[in-house]
Enzyme design. Structure first.
Site, short mmCIF file in Angstrom:
data_model
loop_
_atom_site.label_atom_id
_atom_site.label_comp_id
_atom_site.label_asym_id
_atom_site.label_seq_id
_atom_site.Cartn_x
_atom_site.Cartn_y
_atom_site.Cartn_z
N ASP A 171 -11.85 -0.28 7.85
CA ASP A 171 -10.84 -0.39 8.50
C ASP A 171 -10.45 0.88 9.37
OD1 ASP A 171 -8.30 -1.46 9.93
OD2 ASP A 171 -7.25 -1.06 8.21
N GLU A 206 -3.89 2.07 16.45
CA GLU A 206 -3.44 0.93 16.03
C GLU A 206 -2.64 0.95 14.76
OE1 GLU A 206 -4.13 -3.05 13.37
OE2 GLU A 206 -4.43 -0.82 13.00
N GLU A 207 -2.72 1.86 13.84
CA GLU A 207 -2.04 1.94 12.72
C GLU A 207 -0.72 2.55 12.93
OE1 GLU A 207 -3.35 0.69 10.21
OE2 GLU A 207 -5.42 1.05 9.91
N GLU A 233 -11.46 -6.36 13.14
CA GLU A 233 -10.58 -5.88 12.42
C GLU A 233 -11.09 -5.77 11.08
OE1 GLU A 233 -8.11 -3.85 11.42
OE2 GLU A 233 -6.88 -3.52 12.86
N HIS A 306 -6.57 -0.12 3.08
CA HIS A 306 -5.71 0.95 2.94
C HIS A 306 -5.71 1.78 1.95
CE1 HIS A 306 -3.36 -0.87 6.88
NE2 HIS A 306 -4.65 -0.38 7.01
#
Length: 876
Positions: A171, A206-207, A233, A306
């Site tokens: 990711d 994006e994060e 993604e 994550h």
């Protein structure tokens, strides 16, 4: 010739075992099949360019391990930006060389976009405003070089940044590598020239609540040419790439051209329903460009989503090959003469197509066709049941209404009993989430009580003919298929695919048995193949997504009951003929089955009570903030969990004993909008169960954030209109050395887990009645708490927002606005910044000790997000 079998339960189950075992085995084997990863960039036999997983993983490894944690606003984030610009320019030069040598109609253009902006980003019922300064994107357009060829474009998107505490290999560095290798194959393919342009967006934020995609959508000159988007993604690191959102007929048709499809209308319906609110950049493209598209992600093994172990070594071989080959096929089709892009200039309509993947094949049909098929099946089912229950055929012995009572009782039992077991495990035995470390463990735990609930309900109902129950199931499932489809929900196909083989089996049954009341084992076998095939696939997919994410749905969420319900509902759908089969052997043997199910349930509960929820590859997510308040000059350690597994309080007790200045274990802090300690994670902070632990401040310590590098909020251009009762001002925030990060997925509604991004940089919150501001044209028309989150490129340390607020009644000229502010120290993030830990101050000194302590204490079962924060309160 007719066949009459009346074997006992064990012999009957053994006879059906090839179906009961073989069908799920075959289904799951296909589900986990991935293409062989290729190394060579060129096919040795054809000398044509091909997708190379080795190339893709090389990109992912460089970004995630050589550069490292690419949190928005950090030095590493800037390094990734520079590297990506170099890659884009190298691709452009290669493209120009190929075009010159081959005389092909091929042109590649590169943009390094930089800009600032703001957007509203509502989530979890909260209104959040996001602003960003000097953020960047890297954009490449491949076209035939003509104005006509550039008029309509397909956008393919991935993001370069990562979030704490993850290096972001899957990711989303993997998708970055996929896009680069796909471009390499396209431009090196002889005679290939795009009829319509391909725009590759490597977005850089994006994060941080999708700032990069917002920047492109609202400010890039190519935005107006985009007709559709393919968003790439990852929320995991294994398995096939899942199509979980398709928003038009044209794009579903485009997806049918991929070599290895993996998508169902069921996943699309779940996503769009809001049960699983997983958010991606797709949101920005839809909202600001009004375009259709495909949202695709790797979702297997979401335990690493994550987390620190989102590394290339944990990406399953074949994953990158699968994603890249599908992406390549999509781009080839959408850039060709057959592309639907020119027809999408006027927007798009909601898709009305049922689609699903089975044994590697993609099936689709329109809602109109579905309504006709489902109505025909329902009408045929009604006619069949009416004929089979007529007195002429079976002397009035059958009654489908009695079968309906048995079916309703079974549904109730299969849901109630496993939920009771879930409550006992979590509330009585204090062994909640004991199944967490394996996505299939909940099936082992809750399948026996699901079976127990089904059998117990049938014992209470009393004897019922098998034919009655089978007729009732046929009517219910075919009726549900038609009714749900009439409501415009494509997932109705699940009930159709279950009732269709049952109708065939019941029609054939008299030919096999010579009777309209006696049911053959062959009938059960025929009826069960399709539901087992699809049901096992659905159960596996749902378990892979939801089980890992229950570790982030909040301590207050009933994780055990959520998982128990999923197992019960999908398990019942996979075995629809279990209930009539239970009545096949009489009331006494039904009771024996109940006793056996009770014993099995007790055994699995005992086994799971001895299990620990977490291990080294399935870790507990722990949130740890070291906060320094430059207003009060206090320092605290904030600790929170996002799951309901037992043990957090004991862990906090140990941390207090070894690291705190107090011997008293603090109670959980109330988490609400006014708990500013956790504003850096707002509104995801609502999921957390936090503790606040006081820390010692070294004698003579002078905070650099209040002196050398002041982090401050001030008012400039301040004007009070006493007659109008308003105050106009510019809030200016200075945050040298301060950034923010953190992206977490969210699943609101009945099931709330974590799949959405929620990061920023500095965060401010204040209470006011805002009349106008520069964020949007629609501020809340009331005195309310506002949250503004900000992200900036590395080296940018000032941002501002213009406000016109209504003065409180009887306000004086010296009335002030109380603003809470907090941000994350750029060099205060562990382990991202351990190479420069000496520059991270007290936070990094503590984190190094605490991280080692947690590793030893938990035997590697905890993955801690460790962030050094600076905050305070300003009166402006």
């Amino acid at each position: 010739m007719t066949v009459r079998w009346k074997w006992g339960p064990l012999r009957s189950i053994l006879a059906l075992s090839p179906i009961l075992i073989g069908v799920p085995f075959t289904s799951l084997k296909q589900h986990y099949a991935l293409p062989a990863p290729l190394v060579d960039p060129v096919d040795p036999s054809t000398q044509l360019p091909q997708i190379s997983e080795a190339n893709i993983l090389g990109v992912a490894k460089y970004l995630s391990e050589e550069i490292g944690f690419r949190t928005v606003g950090t030095f590493e984030h800037a390094l990734a930006d520079t590297w990506m610009v170099q890659q884009a320019e190298a691709m452009q030069r290669e493209c120009e060389r190929i075009a010159a040598e081959s005389k092909r109609k091929l042109e590649c253009e590169v943009w390094h976009q930089q800009g600032s902006g703001s957007h509203r980003f509502d989530m979890m019922g909260k209104r959040v405003y996001k602003t960003y300064v000097n953020l960047t994107n890297i954009v490449i357009r491949i076209s035939d070089g003509t104005p006509t060829g550039k008029e309509h474009a397909i956008l393919v998107n991935s993001h370069l940044d990562s979030t704490l505490p993850s290096p972001g290999a899957a990711d989303d560095a993997l998708a970055v590598g996929v896009m680069l290798d796909t471009m390499r194959v396209l431009i090196n393919t002889p005679d290939w020239s795009p009829k319509h342009a391909i725009v590759l967006l490597f977005n850089n934020a994006e994060e941080s609540l999708q700032d990069g995609s917002h920047l492109f959508s609202t400010r890039h000159p190519l935005a107006s040419t985009i007709r559709a988007v393919i968003n790439l993604e990852a929320a995991g690191s294994t398995g096939r790439e899942l199509l979980f959102q398709a928003t038009s007929e044209q794009m579903i048709h485009a997806y049918s051209h991929v070599p290895r499809p993996f998508g169902t209308v069921f996943a699309n319906d779940v996503f769009s329903s809001g049960i699983l609110l997983s958010d991606t950049d797709f949101r920005q493209f839809e909202q600001y460009l009004n375009i259709t598209g495909l949202d695709m992600a790797i979702v297997g093994n979401s335990y690493l989503y994550h987390m620190r172990k989102d590394l290339v070594e944990n990406i399953e071989p074949g994953v990158a090959q699968h994603m890249a080959e599908n992406t390549l096929a999509l781009l080839q089709f959408l850039s060709s003469d057959e592309s639907p892009l020119p027809n999408l200039t006027a927007g798009y309509t909601k898709p009305t197509t049922v689609y699903f993947t089975l044994f590697g094949n993609f099936y689709m049909y329109s809602f109109k066709t579905a309504r006709i098929m489902y109505l025909a099946l329902f009408a045929a089912s009604v006619l069949f049941v009416r004929l089979s229950t007529s007195s002429k055929l079976n002397e009035g012995r059958a009654s489908w209404t009695r079968g309906l009572v048995a079916v309703i009782a079974a549904v109730s039992g299969t849901i109630i009993v496993p939920n009771v077991v879930a409550l006992v495990m979590s509330k009585v035995l204090n062994k909640g989430m004991s199944w967490f470390s394996n996505p299939f463990a909940p099936i082992v735990l809750y399948a026996p009580p699901t079976l127990l609930g089904a059998l117990l309900s049938q014992y209470l109902v009393g004897p019922v003919l098998e034919q009655d129950i089978l007729n009732a199931i046929l009517l219910v499932q075919s009726g549900l298929a038609y009714a749900i489809q009439m409501a415009g929900i494509g997932s109705a196909g699940l009930f159709f695919l279950s009732s269709l083989p049952l109708s065939v089996a019941l029609l054939l049954n008299p030919l096999i048995t010579g009777s309209h009341t006696e049911i053959s084992l062959v009938t059960y076998g025929i009826a069960q193949v399709e539901p087992l095939l699809i049901g096992s696939l659905m159960l596996a997919t749902v378990a892979e997504v939801f089980v890992p994410l229950t570790g982030r749905i909040g301590a207050q969420a009933p994780a055990d009951n959520i998982v128990a319900t999923i197992v019960a509902v999908l398990g019942a759908q996979a075995l629809p003929v279990l209930v009539p089969f239970a009545h096949r052997f009489g009331h006494r043997r039904l009771w024996n089955g109940i006793i056996l199910s009770m014993i099995t349930t007790a055994i699995v509960m005992a086994v799971f009570s001895a299990r620990r929820p977490f291990d080294e590859m399935h870790q507990k997510r722990l949130f740890v903030l070291h906060s320094e308040n430059i207003t009060t000059h206090e320092q605290f350690l904030h600790i929170a969990g996002a799951d309901g597994a037992p043990g957090l309080e004991l862990l906090v007790e140990d941390i207090v004993r070894d690291f705190s200045t107090t011997d008293i274990v603090p109670k959980q802090v109330v988490m609400n909008d006014y708990n500013s300690d956790w504003d850096s994670l707002y509104p995801f902070s609502a999921f957390l169960s936090p503790y606040k632990i006081p820390l010692a401040v070294s004698e003579g310590y002078a905070s650099p954030w209040a002196t050398e590098q002041p982090f401050s909020v001030s008012a400039i251009n301040d004007f009070r209109d006493t007659e109008a009762g308003t105050r106009s001002l510019t809030l200016e925030v200075k945050h040298p050395g301060i950034v923010w990060s953190g992206a977490f997925p969210l699943f609101p509604s009945v099931i709330r887990a974590v799949l959405m991004k929620t990061p920023t940089l500095a965060v401010i919150s204040f209470d006011a009645h805002v009349l106008r501001w520069t964020l949007d044209k629609n501020p809340p028309n009331e005195h309310v708490r506002h949250f503004i989150r900000e992200a900036s490129f590395y080296g940018t340390d000032t941002w501002s927002v213009d406000l016109v607020i209504q003065s409180p009644p009887n306000a004086t000229d010296d009335e002030t606005l109380l603003v809470n502010f907090i941000g994350i120290i750029e060099k205060g993030m562990w382990p991202a910044k351990q190479a420069v830990k000496a520059e991270g101050g007290p936070a990094m000194q503590l984190f190094e000790q605490l991280d080692n302590w947690l590793e030893e204490k938990s035997a590697g079962t905890i993955d801690a997000l460790l962030m050094g924060c600076v905050g305070g309160v300003s009166r402006v």
